[in-house]
Design a protein around this motif. Sequence first.
Motif, PDB file in Angstrom:
ATOM      1  N   ARG A 295       0.858  -1.269  -0.074  1.00 17.48           N
ATOM      2  CA  ARG A 295       0.079   0.028   0.242  1.00 17.48           C
ATOM      3  C   ARG A 295       0.885   1.188  -0.052  1.00 17.48           C
ATOM      4  NH1 ARG A 295      -4.379   1.447   4.691  1.00 17.48           N
ATOM      5  NH2 ARG A 295      -5.167   3.425   3.627  1.00 17.48           N
TER       6      ARG A 295
ATOM      7  N   ARG B 205       2.535   1.787  -3.449  1.00 14.20           N
ATOM      8  CA  ARG B 205       1.316   2.298  -4.603  1.00 14.20           C
ATOM      9  C   ARG B 205       1.308   3.644  -4.390  1.00 14.20           C
ATOM     10  NH1 ARG B 205      -2.306  -2.659  -3.912  1.00 14.20           N
ATOM     11  NH2 ARG B 205      -2.552  -1.609  -1.783  1.00 14.20           N
TER      12      ARG B 205
ATOM     13  N   LYS C 227       4.280   6.122  -6.033  1.00 13.29           N
ATOM     14  CA  LYS C 227       4.292   6.012  -7.498  1.00 13.29           C
ATOM     15  C   LYS C 227       3.508   6.988  -7.865  1.00 13.29           C
ATOM     16  CE  LYS C 227       4.899   1.004  -8.420  1.00 13.29           C
ATOM     17  NZ  LYS C 227       4.623   0.054  -9.444  1.00 13.29           N
TER      18      LYS C 227
END
Length: 68
Positions: free
Chosen positions: A61, A64, A67
């Motif tokens: 998590r 992610r 990014k």
Amino acid sequence: MSPESRSQAIAAAIILFCAGLVIYFLPTIVLWIGSFSPALAVIVGVCLLMCFFGIFWLRARHQRSRKP
């Protein structure tokens, strides 16, 4: 190997090593706690096993969200 992938591999290795230690000693820990309370032993055992998956979920998590 790029610095980012090396960092990820080291982090995964550390997590797996620590989880392996916990899982290796899990029966001893649960039996020791079970001598006081069987219900508490089940709760502790489940929590320790779920922490293994929770760490990887939190790490994924976090990656992610980093990014662009």
